[in-house]
Structures are given as structure tokens and as C-alpha cells.
Scaffold this motif. Structure first.
Motif, PDB file in Angstrom:
ATOM      1  N   SER A 158       0.840  -1.201   0.000  1.00 41.80           N
ATOM      2  CA  SER A 158       0.000   0.000   0.000  1.00 41.80           C
ATOM      3  C   SER A 158       0.868   1.241   0.000  1.00 41.80           C
ATOM      4  CB  SER A 158      -0.916   0.020   1.225  1.00 41.80           C
ATOM      5  OG  SER A 158      -0.157   0.037   2.428  1.00 41.80           O
ATOM      6  N   VAL A 159       0.251   2.356  -0.362  1.00 41.87           N
ATOM      7  CA  VAL A 159       0.934   3.648  -0.388  1.00 41.87           C
ATOM      8  C   VAL A 159       0.265   4.560   0.630  1.00 41.87           C
ATOM      9  CG1 VAL A 159       1.623   5.617  -1.803  1.00 41.87           C
ATOM     10  CG2 VAL A 159       1.438   3.338  -2.845  1.00 41.87           C
ATOM     11  N   ARG A 160       1.069   5.180   1.497  1.00 38.63           N
ATOM     12  CA  ARG A 160       0.543   6.078   2.523  1.00 38.63           C
ATOM     13  C   ARG A 160       0.901   7.521   2.181  1.00 38.63           C
ATOM     14  NH1 ARG A 160      -0.100   2.556   6.973  1.00 38.63           N
ATOM     15  NH2 ARG A 160      -0.553   0.505   6.035  1.00 38.63           N
ATOM     16  N   GLN A 161       0.029   8.441   2.574  1.00 36.25           N
ATOM     17  CA  GLN A 161       0.242   9.857   2.279  1.00 36.25           C
ATOM     18  C   GLN A 161       0.772  10.605   3.507  1.00 36.25           C
ATOM     19  OE1 GLN A 161      -2.749   8.250   1.109  1.00 36.25           O
ATOM     20  NE2 GLN A 161      -1.485   8.001  -0.735  1.00 36.25           N
ATOM     21  N   ASP A 162       1.455  11.720   3.237  1.00 36.38           N
ATOM     22  CA  ASP A 162       1.927  12.582   4.317  1.00 36.38           C
ATOM     23  C   ASP A 162       0.847  13.593   4.678  1.00 36.38           C
ATOM     24  OD1 ASP A 162       1.989  14.525   2.325  1.00 36.38           O
ATOM     25  OD2 ASP A 162       4.161  14.395   2.041  1.00 36.38           O
ATOM     26  N   LEU A 163       1.157  14.531   5.551  1.00 36.45           N
ATOM     27  CA  LEU A 163       0.165  15.492   6.014  1.00 36.45           C
ATOM     28  C   LEU A 163      -0.334  16.408   4.895  1.00 36.45           C
ATOM     29  CD1 LEU A 163       1.689  16.541   9.463  1.00 36.45           C
ATOM     30  CD2 LEU A 163      -0.296  15.065   9.054  1.00 36.45           C
ATOM     31  N   ALA A 164       0.466  16.547   3.844  1.00 37.35           N
ATOM     32  CA  ALA A 164       0.067  17.376   2.708  1.00 37.35           C
ATOM     33  C   ALA A 164      -0.766  16.591   1.696  1.00 37.35           C
ATOM     34  CB  ALA A 164       1.300  17.964   2.032  1.00 37.35           C
ATOM     35  N   GLY A 165      -1.016  15.299   1.989  1.00 34.76           N
ATOM     36  CA  GLY A 165      -1.796  14.475   1.081  1.00 34.76           C
ATOM     37  C   GLY A 165      -1.008  13.911  -0.085  1.00 34.76           C
ATOM     38  N   LYS A 166       0.333  13.984  -0.009  1.00 31.45           N
ATOM     39  CA  LYS A 166       1.178  13.457  -1.084  1.00 31.45           C
ATOM     40  C   LYS A 166       1.670  12.057  -0.725  1.00 31.45           C
ATOM     41  CE  LYS A 166       2.854  18.033  -2.448  1.00 31.45           C
ATOM     42  NZ  LYS A 166       4.058  18.875  -2.642  1.00 31.45           N
ATOM     43  N   ASP A 167       1.815  11.203  -1.743  1.00 35.63           N
ATOM     44  CA  ASP A 167       2.364   9.867  -1.516  1.00 35.63           C
ATOM     45  C   ASP A 167       3.730   9.994  -0.857  1.00 35.63           C
ATOM     46  OD1 ASP A 167       0.143   8.853  -2.733  1.00 35.63           O
ATOM     47  OD2 ASP A 167       1.138   8.216  -4.572  1.00 35.63           O
ATOM     48  N   ARG A 168       3.958   9.239   0.239  1.00 36.36           N
ATOM     49  CA  ARG A 168       5.210   9.398   0.972  1.00 36.36           C
ATOM     50  C   ARG A 168       5.826   8.090   1.441  1.00 36.36           C
ATOM     51  NH1 ARG A 168       8.232  12.913  -0.202  1.00 36.36           N
ATOM     52  NH2 ARG A 168       6.483  14.366  -0.151  1.00 36.36           N
ATOM     53  N   VAL A 169       5.024   7.053   1.661  1.00 34.81           N
ATOM     54  CA  VAL A 169       5.550   5.784   2.180  1.00 34.81           C
ATOM     55  C   VAL A 169       4.890   4.619   1.444  1.00 34.81           C
ATOM     56  CG1 VAL A 169       5.750   4.276   4.208  1.00 34.81           C
ATOM     57  CG2 VAL A 169       5.937   6.764   4.481  1.00 34.81           C
ATOM     58  N   VAL A 170       5.696   3.644   1.060  1.00 33.77           N
ATOM     59  CA  VAL A 170       5.179   2.396   0.494  1.00 33.77           C
ATOM     60  C   VAL A 170       5.454   1.287   1.502  1.00 33.77           C
ATOM     61  CG1 VAL A 170       5.364   0.691  -1.342  1.00 33.77           C
ATOM     62  CG2 VAL A 170       5.437   3.120  -1.901  1.00 33.77           C
ATOM     63  N   CYS A 171       4.410   0.512   1.816  1.00 35.37           N
ATOM     64  CA  CYS A 171       4.515  -0.566   2.790  1.00 35.37           C
ATOM     65  C   CYS A 171       4.254  -1.902   2.117  1.00 35.37           C
ATOM     66  CB  CYS A 171       3.471  -0.389   3.908  1.00 35.37           C
ATOM     67  SG  CYS A 171       3.266   1.289   4.496  1.00 35.37           S
ATOM     68  N   GLY A 172       4.872  -2.950   2.611  1.00 29.70           N
ATOM     69  CA  GLY A 172       4.622  -4.291   2.092  1.00 29.70           C
ATOM     70  C   GLY A 172       4.903  -5.350   3.143  1.00 29.70           C
ATOM     71  N   VAL A 173       4.333  -6.543   2.943  1.00 27.49           N
ATOM     72  CA  VAL A 173       4.524  -7.669   3.861  1.00 27.49           C
ATOM     73  C   VAL A 173       5.138  -8.819   3.088  1.00 27.49           C
ATOM     74  CG1 VAL A 173       3.375  -9.259   5.449  1.00 27.49           C
ATOM     75  CG2 VAL A 173       2.483  -6.927   5.156  1.00 27.49           C
ATOM     76  N   TRP A 174       6.096  -9.519   3.715  1.00 35.66           N
ATOM     77  CA  TRP A 174       6.742 -10.676   3.109  1.00 35.66           C
ATOM     78  C   TRP A 174       6.158 -11.942   3.733  1.00 35.66           C
ATOM     79  CZ3 TRP A 174       8.972 -11.689  -1.159  1.00 35.66           C
ATOM     80  CH2 TRP A 174       9.710 -12.858  -1.337  1.00 35.66           C
ATOM     81  N   LEU A 175       5.447 -12.734   2.928  1.00 35.36           N
ATOM     82  CA  LEU A 175       4.774 -13.925   3.442  1.00 35.36           C
ATOM     83  C   LEU A 175       5.334 -15.231   2.899  1.00 35.36           C
ATOM     84  CD1 LEU A 175       1.052 -12.701   3.258  1.00 35.36           C
ATOM     85  CD2 LEU A 175       2.556 -12.785   5.259  1.00 35.36           C
ATOM     86  N   THR A 176       6.393 -15.141   2.125  1.00 37.18           N
ATOM     87  CA  THR A 176       6.970 -16.335   1.499  1.00 37.18           C
ATOM     88  C   THR A 176       8.144 -16.852   2.316  1.00 37.18           C
ATOM     89  OG1 THR A 176       6.343 -15.488  -0.674  1.00 37.18           O
ATOM     90  CG2 THR A 176       7.955 -17.287  -0.606  1.00 37.18           C
ATOM     91  N   ALA A 177       8.130 -18.144   2.634  1.00 37.22           N
ATOM     92  CA  ALA A 177       9.223 -18.742   3.401  1.00 37.22           C
ATOM     93  C   ALA A 177      10.444 -18.946   2.518  1.00 37.22           C
ATOM     94  CB  ALA A 177       8.771 -20.067   3.985  1.00 37.22           C
TER      95      ALA A 177
END
Length: 296
Positions: free
Chosen positions: A277-296
Motif C-alpha cells: 500500500s501507499v501512505r500519504q503525508d500530512l500534505a496528502g502526497k504519496d510518501r511511504v510504500v509498505c509491504g509484507v513478506w509472506l513467502t518462506a
């Protein structure tokens, strides 16, 4: 010359130099040079700055401080960052040492730290800050998150020296951040795994750096800015190399440029990360990309 006139002359010098926040910058430099609080300044503003008696007692070495103030104004007029002159920058409520070897912490990056803190309330996790620079992310996560294990890595030995100073100053009672010099994961063994990996890597395209403000282009370390051709070079490496050092169910969090959200999201999906997912900063701009690793 009165205290007020001294401050006003500084403002005008910075205005002529094209400093956008010339009034605020002049005050910070004035305050640092003369050691006057706002309350003291308001009390003494109409008085002669070098007069004897009450005012002089506030600054017994007036001539030295005046020379210092003028040197500060000259440096700022040449577009040296205010933070380099003062030697510090506030981030997440903490005061970090900064110099020409580290990227100056930005408020935008607080979004990265706050995202991790909100998602990980548990304390017994192992966390890594890659491309740590001043150490502001790693130290802030330790102080505010009280995590059991926080590590940080950077390619630059000079940056790590600054980061270690910041950790020594700011983490007393909260634990320790362990630092190491490494070209991404080159200095890590295959057995080293983390629950959370965060990174604010260089992400500015090489051709854009010449267009940046002089404070950034001429004074901040290019190694902390340059993301190569399209700015995505480090994200490509991180997407691959993090897989070897993230536990199953572990999370990655990358700060990004405001126009890189979809590109970095696609990189993580292509390399097998889930729940990206992509998270926005206080100005509403894309700022952080998050991900989860589920593969062994």
C-alpha cells in the motif's frame, strides 16, 4: 545600534540574498549568536546592543558575539542551510546533530516513523533502518517505540559517526541502536533476519539534482540524494535484498518521492510482497510504500 536594529539588519541581508524565510532564519541566527531568549529580546530591543550595565550583562562578550552573528549571516546568504550553521535539526520532537555528511531530517520523513509506530505496538521485534544517515529514523523509533532491537546501516562512515553521536545523546534509558557500515545488505549474514525493515534511500533522479535549491544541491551529500537515472535504483535493490533478511510475516516501509508511489508499489508486488500500500503525508502526497513478506 539597538538590538532591534541588529536583528532587522540581519533580516534585510537575508532578504537580499533570496532567502524565503529570511525573518525566521535571521531570528534563529540572532538567538544563537547572542544567547537572547524571546523575552529578553523584547525587554532589551530598544536599547543599545553594546551599552554597559543591564544589557551588557546579558552579553558580556558582545564584540565576539557580534562577529559570530555576522559570520552566520554571511554563511546563510551564501545559501548554506540554516541547520548546518546551527548544527541541529528537530525531528519527532528530538534535536539531532547534522552536518554536511548527512541529509537534514525532513518533516516528510516523520510520516515514515509514525506509520511504523502505529502499525507495530509490540516491543519484542527486531527492526532495521537501512540508509540511516543522521540516525533520525532509527533513534526516533527506539525512543518512541521502545523496541527490543533496533539496528541501522549506512554506506558512509562519516554519516555513521554523526548517527552514533545522535544515538549517544538521545537514547539514554531507552536502549541502544547498533550501527554498521554496509552497502545495503553486503555486511549482513544470511542468517540475520528482521521483523521490520525501514528505509529512506536516495530517490532523486540524477538529472533533477542540478535543479534543486542551492541549500540541497550544493551542501547536502549527493550520496544521500542521488537515486540514479529514474530515482528508483535503490528501491530495485531493496526489493530484492530485503527478501533475504525479512522474516515471514515481516514488514518493509520505504519513504518515496511524491510521484514514485505506484512505481515502487509495482516493484514490491513484482518481487512477491503482499498487502502493498501507499501512505500519504500530512500534505496528502504519496510518501511511504509498505509491504509484507509472506513467502518462506
Amino acid at each position: 545600534m539597538t538590538w532591534r536594529a541588529l536583528l532587522e539588519s540581519g533580516k534585510q541581508q537575508l532578504l537580499k540574498a533570496g532567502i524565503a524565510e529570511y525573518e525566521l532564519d535571521a531570528w534563529y541566527l540572532f538567538e544563537r549568536a547572542f544567547g537572547l531568549s524571546r523575552a529578553q529580546y523584547l525587554l532589551f530591543a530598544p536599547k543599545e546592543a553594546d551599552e554597559a550595565g543591564e544589557t551588557f550583562a546579558v552579553n558580556p562578550d558582545f564584540e565576539r558575539r557580534l562577529s559570530l552573528y555576522r559570520s552566520y549571516l554571511t554563511r546563510r546568504s551564501r545559501r548554506e542551510p540554516l541547520q548546518h550553521i546551527l548544527g541541529v535539526q528537530e525531528f519527532m520532537g528530538l534535536e539531532f546533530l547534522v552536518d554536511r555528511h548527512v541529509l537534514i531530517p525532513r518533516q516528510d520523513t516523520e510520516t515514515l516513523v509514525e506509520t511504523v509506530l502505529a502499525a507495530h505496538k509490540e516491543k519484542k521485534i527486531r527492526l532495521l533502518d537501512m540508509c540511516t544517515g543522521s540516525g533520525c529514523i532509527a533513534v526516533s523509533l527506539l525512543v518512541h517505540g521502545c523496541y527490543a532491537s533496533v539496528e541501522a546501516a549506512d554506506f558512509s562512515a562519516e554519516a555513521l559517526a554523526v548517527a552514533r553521536q545522535n544515538a549517544a545523546r538521545l537514547t539514554g534509558g531507552f536502549g541502544n541502536v547498533h550501527f554498521r557500515q554496509s552497502d545495503l545488505f553486503a555486511a549482513f549474514t544470511e542468517e540475520e533476519k528482521f521483523d521490520v525493515i525501514v528505509s529512506n534511500p536516495p530517490y532523486i533522479p540524477s538529472v533533477v539534482i542540478g535543479e534543486l535549491e542551492p541549500e540541497v544541491r550544493d551542501f547536502e551529500p549527493r550520496i544521500a540524494l542521488d537515486g540514479a537515472g529514474d530515482g528508483l535504483s535503490f528501491y530495485r535493490r531493496l526489493a530484492v535484498e530485503c527478501k533475504g533478511h525479512i522474516r515471514v510475516g515481516g514488514h518493509v516501509y520505504f519513504e518515496i518521492g511524491c510521484e514514485q508511489g505506484e512505481a515502487v508499489k509495482e516493484l514490491l508486488l513484482t518481487h512477491g510482497y503482499c498487502e502493498v500500500s501507499v501512505r500519504q503525508d500530512l500534505a496528502g502526497k504519496d510518501r511511504v510504500v509498505c509491504g509484507v513478506w509472506l513467502t518462506a
